[in-house]
Design a protein around this motif. Structure first.
Motif, PDB file in Angstrom:
ATOM      1  N   GLY A  48       1.036  -1.070   0.225  1.00 15.82           N
ATOM      2  CA  GLY A  48       0.123   0.019   0.140  1.00 15.82           C
ATOM      3  C   GLY A  48       0.761   1.221   0.109  1.00 15.82           C
ATOM      4  N   ASP A  49       0.416   2.279   0.624  1.00 17.05           N
ATOM      5  CA  ASP A  49       0.892   3.690   0.668  1.00 17.05           C
ATOM      6  C   ASP A  49       1.979   3.585   1.696  1.00 17.05           C
ATOM      7  OD1 ASP A  49      -0.948   4.221  -1.332  1.00 17.05           O
ATOM      8  OD2 ASP A  49      -2.364   5.010   0.085  1.00 17.05           O
ATOM      9  N   LEU A  50       2.937   4.659   1.578  1.00 21.20           N
ATOM     10  CA  LEU A  50       3.833   5.104   2.410  1.00 21.20           C
ATOM     11  C   LEU A  50       3.971   6.471   2.661  1.00 21.20           C
ATOM     12  CD1 LEU A  50       6.457   4.225   4.094  1.00 21.20           C
ATOM     13  CD2 LEU A  50       7.854   4.530   2.017  1.00 21.20           C
ATOM     14  N   PHE A  51       3.741   6.628   4.007  1.00 19.76           N
ATOM     15  CA  PHE A  51       4.065   7.982   4.577  1.00 19.76           C
ATOM     16  C   PHE A  51       4.893   7.973   5.587  1.00 19.76           C
ATOM     17  CE2 PHE A  51      -0.130   8.137   2.398  1.00 19.76           C
ATOM     18  CZ  PHE A  51      -0.404   9.228   2.123  1.00 19.76           C
ATOM     19  N   ASN A  52       5.902   8.600   5.358  1.00 21.94           N
ATOM     20  CA  ASN A  52       7.323   8.602   6.213  1.00 21.94           C
ATOM     21  C   ASN A  52       7.597   9.852   6.792  1.00 21.94           C
ATOM     22  OD1 ASN A  52       9.569   7.398   7.422  1.00 21.94           O
ATOM     23  ND2 ASN A  52      10.755   8.223   5.932  1.00 21.94           N
ATOM     24  N   TYR A  53       7.629   9.976   8.195  1.00 22.63           N
ATOM     25  CA  TYR A  53       7.689  11.163   8.872  1.00 22.63           C
ATOM     26  C   TYR A  53       8.840  10.986   9.745  1.00 22.63           C
ATOM     27  CZ  TYR A  53       2.966  12.227   7.707  1.00 22.63           C
ATOM     28  OH  TYR A  53       1.786  12.536   7.019  1.00 22.63           O
ATOM     29  N   GLY A  54       9.516   9.897   9.839  1.00 23.66           N
ATOM     30  CA  GLY A  54      10.591   9.739  10.938  1.00 23.66           C
ATOM     31  C   GLY A  54      11.929   9.151  10.053  1.00 23.66           C
ATOM     32  N   TYR A  55      12.269   7.632  10.604  1.00 23.88           N
ATOM     33  CA  TYR A  55      13.601   7.252  10.208  1.00 23.88           C
ATOM     34  C   TYR A  55      13.111   5.889   9.691  1.00 23.88           C
ATOM     35  CZ  TYR A  55      18.193   5.339  10.895  1.00 23.88           C
ATOM     36  OH  TYR A  55      19.585   4.930  10.722  1.00 23.88           O
ATOM     37  N   LEU A  56      13.771   5.725   8.482  1.00 20.31           N
ATOM     38  CA  LEU A  56      13.422   4.289   7.771  1.00 20.31           C
ATOM     39  C   LEU A  56      14.529   3.615   7.340  1.00 20.31           C
ATOM     40  CD1 LEU A  56      10.931   2.742   7.105  1.00 20.31           C
ATOM     41  CD2 LEU A  56      10.928   4.059   4.903  1.00 20.31           C
ATOM     42  N   ALA A  57      15.298   2.694   8.002  1.00 21.25           N
ATOM     43  CA  ALA A  57      16.648   2.225   7.687  1.00 21.25           C
ATOM     44  C   ALA A  57      16.856   0.811   7.906  1.00 21.25           C
ATOM     45  CB  ALA A  57      17.698   3.022   8.763  1.00 21.25           C
ATOM     46  N   ASN A  58      15.737   0.018   7.543  1.00 13.78           N
ATOM     47  CA  ASN A  58      15.789  -1.418   7.713  1.00 13.78           C
ATOM     48  C   ASN A  58      16.301  -1.656   6.499  1.00 13.78           C
ATOM     49  OD1 ASN A  58      13.085  -0.354   6.533  1.00 13.78           O
ATOM     50  ND2 ASN A  58      12.802  -2.473   6.241  1.00 13.78           N
ATOM     51  N   TYR A  59      16.716  -3.226   6.321  1.00  8.60           N
ATOM     52  CA  TYR A  59      17.349  -3.867   5.210  1.00  8.60           C
ATOM     53  C   TYR A  59      16.600  -3.498   3.982  1.00  8.60           C
ATOM     54  CZ  TYR A  59      19.836  -7.096   2.434  1.00  8.60           C
ATOM     55  OH  TYR A  59      20.617  -7.690   1.421  1.00  8.60           O
ATOM     56  N   SER A  60      15.333  -3.859   3.841  1.00  8.99           N
ATOM     57  CA  SER A  60      14.668  -3.951   2.553  1.00  8.99           C
ATOM     58  C   SER A  60      13.142  -3.278   2.810  1.00  8.99           C
ATOM     59  CB  SER A  60      14.579  -5.379   1.792  1.00  8.99           C
ATOM     60  OG  SER A  60      15.983  -5.404   1.462  1.00  8.99           O
ATOM     61  N   ILE A  61      12.677  -2.753   1.812  1.00  9.12           N
ATOM     62  CA  ILE A  61      11.306  -2.259   1.590  1.00  9.12           C
ATOM     63  C   ILE A  61      11.171  -2.980   0.221  1.00  9.12           C
ATOM     64  CG2 ILE A  61       9.424  -0.815   1.493  1.00  9.12           C
ATOM     65  CD1 ILE A  61      10.426   0.864   3.517  1.00  9.12           C
ATOM     66  N   TYR A  62      10.025  -4.025  -0.001  1.00  8.42           N
ATOM     67  CA  TYR A  62       9.695  -4.623  -1.130  1.00  8.42           C
ATOM     68  C   TYR A  62       8.239  -4.003  -1.360  1.00  8.42           C
ATOM     69  CZ  TYR A  62      13.745  -7.598  -0.741  1.00  8.42           C
ATOM     70  OH  TYR A  62      15.346  -7.978  -0.568  1.00  8.42           O
ATOM     71  N   LEU A  63       8.007  -3.394  -2.410  1.00  7.93           N
ATOM     72  CA  LEU A  63       6.777  -2.785  -2.868  1.00  7.93           C
ATOM     73  C   LEU A  63       5.944  -3.762  -3.739  1.00  7.93           C
ATOM     74  CD1 LEU A  63       7.806   0.905  -3.778  1.00  7.93           C
ATOM     75  CD2 LEU A  63       6.999   0.132  -1.427  1.00  7.93           C
ATOM     76  N   ASN A  64       5.083  -4.564  -3.349  1.00  4.43           N
ATOM     77  CA  ASN A  64       4.081  -5.322  -4.210  1.00  4.43           C
ATOM     78  C   ASN A  64       2.678  -4.960  -4.248  1.00  4.43           C
ATOM     79  OD1 ASN A  64       3.434  -5.785  -1.437  1.00  4.43           O
ATOM     80  ND2 ASN A  64       4.395  -8.070  -1.143  1.00  4.43           N
ATOM     81  N   ASN A  65       2.501  -3.661  -4.449  1.00  2.00           N
ATOM     82  CA  ASN A  65       1.054  -3.132  -4.610  1.00  2.00           C
ATOM     83  C   ASN A  65       0.616  -3.851  -5.894  1.00  2.00           C
ATOM     84  OD1 ASN A  65       3.362  -1.437  -5.431  1.00  2.00           O
ATOM     85  ND2 ASN A  65       1.838  -0.355  -6.536  1.00  2.00           N
ATOM     86  N   THR A  66      -0.797  -3.834  -5.905  1.00  2.00           N
ATOM     87  CA  THR A  66      -1.694  -4.174  -7.047  1.00  2.00           C
ATOM     88  C   THR A  66      -2.440  -2.890  -7.531  1.00  2.00           C
ATOM     89  OG1 THR A  66      -3.368  -4.695  -5.447  1.00  2.00           O
ATOM     90  CG2 THR A  66      -1.798  -6.580  -6.163  1.00  2.00           C
ATOM     91  N   VAL A  67      -2.415  -2.041  -6.745  1.00  2.00           N
ATOM     92  CA  VAL A  67      -3.142  -0.543  -7.199  1.00  2.00           C
ATOM     93  C   VAL A  67      -2.213   0.436  -7.026  1.00  2.00           C
ATOM     94  CG1 VAL A  67      -5.556  -1.678  -6.784  1.00  2.00           C
ATOM     95  CG2 VAL A  67      -4.241  -0.150  -5.206  1.00  2.00           C
ATOM     96  N   GLN A  68      -2.165   1.612  -7.861  1.00  2.00           N
ATOM     97  CA  GLN A  68      -1.120   2.772  -7.374  1.00  2.00           C
ATOM     98  C   GLN A  68      -1.028   2.875  -6.107  1.00  2.00           C
ATOM     99  OE1 GLN A  68      -0.862   6.224 -10.055  1.00  2.00           O
ATOM    100  NE2 GLN A  68      -1.758   7.222  -8.516  1.00  2.00           N
ATOM    101  N   SER A  69       0.098   3.208  -5.691  1.00  2.00           N
ATOM    102  CA  SER A  69       0.324   3.514  -4.309  1.00  2.00           C
ATOM    103  C   SER A  69       0.865   4.869  -4.396  1.00  2.00           C
ATOM    104  CB  SER A  69       1.476   2.555  -3.664  1.00  2.00           C
ATOM    105  OG  SER A  69       0.905   1.184  -3.506  1.00  2.00           O
ATOM    106  N   SER A  70       1.002   5.501  -3.293  1.00  2.00           N
ATOM    107  CA  SER A  70       1.489   6.931  -2.823  1.00  2.00           C
ATOM    108  C   SER A  70       2.651   6.747  -2.019  1.00  2.00           C
ATOM    109  CB  SER A  70       0.197   7.587  -2.257  1.00  2.00           C
ATOM    110  OG  SER A  70      -0.967   7.961  -3.011  1.00  2.00           O
ATOM    111  N   LEU A  71       3.247   7.605  -2.554  1.00  2.00           N
ATOM    112  CA  LEU A  71       4.838   7.645  -1.412  1.00  2.00           C
ATOM    113  C   LEU A  71       4.908   9.158  -0.960  1.00  2.00           C
ATOM    114  CD1 LEU A  71       7.095   5.879  -3.863  1.00  2.00           C
ATOM    115  CD2 LEU A  71       5.856   4.936  -1.883  1.00  2.00           C
TER     116      LEU A  71
END
Length: 961
Positions: free
Chosen positions: A450-473
């Motif tokens: 789904g959508d990603l809204f980032n207000y903080g700290y995002l530093a894990n190993y991987s984010i895999y985007l597997n959306n089936t409809v348009q996602s917002s970043l």
């Protein structure tokens, strides 16, 4: 007859029953003297004891009353049983003989005790309901119910001291029609019992009292209740519930557990296991070994805000249905395992939370609301959870199998230490905290559909985007750059819409061929990469959409429609841009050769160059080029299919590509400014470069390098300014001004040429410059100082104010030509070429050579007019003086001599030829008639004979050189 028998039996029975009272004389039950009337009581007698009676054998009576002065003991050193077949009313004492032995008491009816009742054992032998009322002392004894079918009903609160009760699974009724009463036990135990409670009936135990094999429908427990095994319908605990020391005990609650006290393990060891099939309302302390939820329908979980966290080692569901939270729930160092059942953290518009201090929450389906939360601390972790909506707080450690529909992270989210785990988010990830790998090792993978809204700290190993409809970043301006090692679109079926600028740090951003839109409505956004890579994507940008790269970040396999590049953009394979504005530094990936394709327009406001660590950077440009700063990469290849514009700002550095090649086979090029190159091979590939735009004319400057293979179209004069051994070859040009040092190799053809610089051949070779129009030289035309020969061919007038020192100057036009030498002519030869083939050459009207020649070498210092003549008359080639001003011919006269019409005038100093004009009227207009040459320069006159047809008219004469 039957009724008579029954009546007789009753009369007989009545006659056999007696009321017997102790005499106060004897002390032994078997002694007749001990009884008034001397009759020893029997099973049918009602006995009243007012003094001490010792039971010296197994005695029986019907009802027994011990008055306040009475006492019953065993015979010293012996143990005997007193059987009361009816009711027992004790106001005195029934105790063991202090000198030894025991008394055993059995009664079948009701007990009323206001005295002291401490026999060795009490047997409840009735087969019907027995009632107990004791306000006296009932202590230091064991009570055994011998008939499980006969319930025992308390008639008042009952306090026991060191009493052990075995009800043999009979019912102990604390709440009845007579009222609701409490049972209090100090020491002893209550076992094998079914308890009817309710209405506040309370079991209070302390001083080591314990409960074993008890089944209670509803009961309040107080004090310190030690449980070996107990089952409750509803349990209201106001005291302390613990297991039997060193043993594992089971407590079962089938309907409702309301804990106002504490439920815990015995401090000396062993575990208390609670099996709860009903609702939980926790006001106190719950930290026993385990709570096993065994409900078959949905149950409620409620916890007072003042209660400490539930601290059971295990809080496990063994159930067939789920749970409804009615408050926030708090756990400490607890394994919370719901065995796949659901936990709802919302009800009636209220959202609740789950707090874990240590421990694990696993194997559950969680239903949350917009503000439902889970708060974890002290290494608490999650596994095998399916959550529809939740807010995470604290430090959330994720192990296997955690999936969330809508997640708002306000805490610190990591993987379980030392291992790799994944988190799946179906609808939306809103990060206000931090998401990272565990500091002790292992990786956290986030699978986001789904959508990603980032207000903080995002530093894990991987984010895999597997959306089936348009996602917002979306990324808040105050957020840290996304620092995942991998930010990949994986098996996605839809694209991505940026809602803000996006920032990444040392991240491999791979969109697996999906579209990233950096424009929405009237807003354009940017992509910032500090280190890492952006690859395998289609980028839709707007006029102000940008990509800012730094820290050796690089891009590959991108298709971009419109973008601004900033920072240092390192390009690897497969990058295609329609409209590019470069405001930063653009180069190839180090050590390798890569190219960039630009389909529509390249506007360079920064620098384009080869990487300092090696390799080449090439650009394939199918559109316009606007250069405002520095282009110094390996090559620019133009592949346009329609007219392409090239503009270079006056403040821009010279373009210093090794190759600047026009590779179009169908379209030409138009300069919109002067163009400057250094060390560059400019190859027009047979195409035309227009050096004008409207009324503006432009030129080319080359410092070193090579201009070749094309047409330079001019409207007015363009220019070539060459220096640093730059040379030209295979060039056709319009009107050109030559500056600097123009080195000519093969096939240089221009129209009108003005030379202000130095023009010579390519070293060691024999090359030429052809001017199809006029050529004016203010500079120097010569052979290369290192060798070779240089030819200058001029098709029209040639004027020299500078220096000719080349091999040959050739006049090979087809119309009248004029050579004017006002400078220095040191060329090896001045060659005139006949345009009519082999001819006899005439000079100033006279034959200069008897030989037929197609060309003739002449002395440019001898002024005059040359003309080739065969069957036809060739053009006139005038060798002039170069005088700046000539006088008007004077004393022009018409006259007749020897029958011929002639005109004469005075010689004009410096004149090489004269122009004769004729008109039919004195006021004109006058038209050119002929060139006139002075055939006798010594007589001071110029004469011409007129054809008879032209003799009549009006004439004017001008001088020329």
């Amino acid at each position: 007859m039957k009724h008579s028998v029954i009546l007789l039996f009753v009369i007989l029975f009545s006659a056999l029953s007696a009321d017997i009272v102790s005499s106060g004389v004897g002390v032994n039950w078997s002694d007749p003297v001990s009884w008034i009337g001397g009759t020893v009581p029997g099973p049918t007698d009602n006995v009243t004891i007012n003094n001490l009676i010792q039971v010296d054998y197994t005695a029986s009576c019907h009802n027994l009353t011990v008055t306040g002065s009475g006492a019953v003991q065993n015979y010293p050193y012996y143990g005997f049983t007193l059987n009361v077949l009816g009711n027992l009313n004790n106001a005195g004492s029934i105790t063991n003989q202090p000198y030894g032995g025991q008394i055993f008491l059995r009664f079948n009816g009701h007990l009323t005790n206001t005295g002291v009742l401490t026999p060795q054992m009490i047997y409840l032998g009735g087969n019907a309901n027995q009632q107990l009322a004791s306000s006296g002392t009932l202590a230091s004894t064991s009570i055994v119910d011998e008939n499980s079918a006969s319930p025992v009903t308390l008639m008042m609160d009952l306090a026991l001291s060191s009493v052990s009760i075995d009800m043999n699974y009979a019912w102990l009724i604390l709440n009845s029609a007579f009222g609701s009463f409490d049972l209090s036990m100090s020491g002893g135990y209550l076992q094998n019992v079914n308890v009817t409670g309710g209405n506040g009936s309370t079991l209070t135990m302390y001083d080591g009292s314990y409960l074993n094999n008890a089944s209670c429908d509803e009961l309040v427990t107080d004090g310190s209740v030690i449980v070996l095994s107990a089952t409750f319908g509803t349990l209201i605990n106001a005291g302390t519930l613990i297991n039997y020391a060193y043993n594992n005990s089971n407590l079962t609650v089938n309907q409702r557990l309301e804990n106002h006290g504490s439920i815990s393990n015995h401090p000396y060891g062993g575990n208390l296991q609670l099996y709860l099939a009903g609702d939980l309302y926790d006001h106190g302390t719950l930290d026993n070994f385990a709570v096993y939820l065994t409900n078959s329908i949905s149950r409620n979980l409620w916890q007072s805000p003042e209660a400490p966290p539930i601290g059971c080692g295990s809080f496990h569901s063994l159930a067939q249905d789920g749970y409804q939270a009615l408050t926030d729930l708090r756990f400490s160092n607890c394994s919370l395992n719901l065995n796949g059942q659901s936990l709802s953290l919302q009800q009636g518009g209220q959202d609740f939370g789950l707090e874990l201090n240590g421990g694990v929450f696993t194997n559950a389906v969680v239903h949350g609301g917009n503000t439902s939360f889970m708060s974890l601390e002290n290494n608490a972790w999650l596994s095998y959870l399916a959550i529809d909506r939740i807010v995470w707080q604290g430090t959330v450690i994720v192990a296997e199998g955690v999936a969330v529909g809508w997640l708002r992270n306000q805490g610190s989210l990591t993987n379980y230490g030392y291992n790799n785990y994944s988190l799946t988010i179906i609808q939306r990830l809103e990060n206000h905290g931090s998401i990272s790998n565990h500091p002790y090792g292992g990786y956290l993978y986030v699978y986001l559909a789904g959508d990603l809204f980032n207000y903080g700290y995002l530093a894990n190993y991987s984010i895999y985007l597997n959306n089936t409809v348009q996602s917002s970043l979306y990324q808040d301006p105050g957020a840290y750059p996304i620092a995942c090692q991998n930010f990949h679109s994986q098996y996605a079926l839809a694209d991505y819409q940026a809602l803000s600028d996006l920032h990444f740090s040392n991240s491999d951003l791979n969109l697996d061929g999906r579209i990233l839109r950096l424009s929405l409505a009237d807003q354009d956004f940017g992509l910032h990469l500090n280190g890492g890579r952006f690859t395998n994507a289609v980028v839709d940008g707007g006029d102000a959409s940008y990509m800012y790269l730094e820290g050796s970040a690089w891009i590959s396999y991108l298709t971009i429609d419109r973008i601004i590049w900033q920072g240092t953009v390192i390009v690897a394979e497969g990058v295609v841009v329609d409209d590019l504005v470069n405001q930063g530094d653009a180069c190839n990936y180090g050590y390798s050769n890569y190219f960039l394709t630009v389909n529509q327009r390249l506007e360079n406001q920064g620098s384009i160059y080869n990487h300092i660590y090696g390799g080449y950077f090439s650009i394939y440009l199918a559109g316009d080029l606007y250069d405002y700063w520095s282009i110094a990469n390996h090559a620019i290849y133009f592949t346009n299919t329609q007219l392409c514009h090239i503009y270079q700002d006056p403040s821009a550095a010279p373009i210093s590509c090794q190759y600047f090649h026009f590779q179009s086979v169908a379209a030409d090029y138009q300069a919109l400014s002067n163009l400057s190159f250094t060390g560059c091979s400019v190859n027009l590939n047979g195409r035309t470069l227009m050096l004008y735009n409207g009324r503006s004319s432009y030129g080319l400057t080359l410092g070193g390098g090579h201009l070749t293979n094309g047409m330079l179209d001019t409207d007015g004069f363009g220019f070539l300014n060459l220096y640093g051994n730059a040379f030209v070859s295979y060039i056709q040009a319009g009107d050109m001004i030559l500056h600097g040092e123009v080195i000519c190799a093969e096939n240089i053809v221009m129209e009108d040429v003005v030379v202000y610089g130095n023009v010579y051949n390519y070293v060691y070779g024999s090359y030429s410059l052809v001017a199809t129009g006029d050529l004016i030289n203010y500079g120097a035309v010569s052979n290369h100082i290192y060798g070779g020969t240089f030819y200058l061919y001029c098709h029209q007038d040639l004027t020299n104010y500078g220096y000719f020192g080349n091999h040959r100057v050739v006049l090979n036009g087809t119309q009248n030509q004029h050579f004017q030498d006002s400078g220095t002519f040191a060329a090896s030869g001045l060659i005139l070429v006949s345009e009519i083939g082999s001819a006899l050459w005439h000079f100033n009207g006279g034959l200069a050579s008897p030989n037929w020649m197609t060309e003739i070498a002449i002395n440019p210092a001898i002024l005059g007019v040359w003309q080739p003549i065969n069957a036809a008359y060739g053009r006139l080639i005038t060798i002039g003086t170069g005088a700046a001003t000539l006088a008007v011919p004077a004393d022009v006269r018409a006259y007749v001599a020897n029958g011929e019409a002639k005109i004469r005038w005075n010689q004009v100093p410096g004149a090489v030829y004269y122009n004769l004009y004729r008109s039919a009227a004195p006021e004109g207009p006058f038209f050119f008639h002929s060139h006139v040459f002075d055939t006798d320069v010594n007589d001071g006159l110029v004469k011409i004979e007129l054809p008879i047809d032209d003799a009549y008219g009006f004439f004017q004469v001008t001088a020329g050189n």
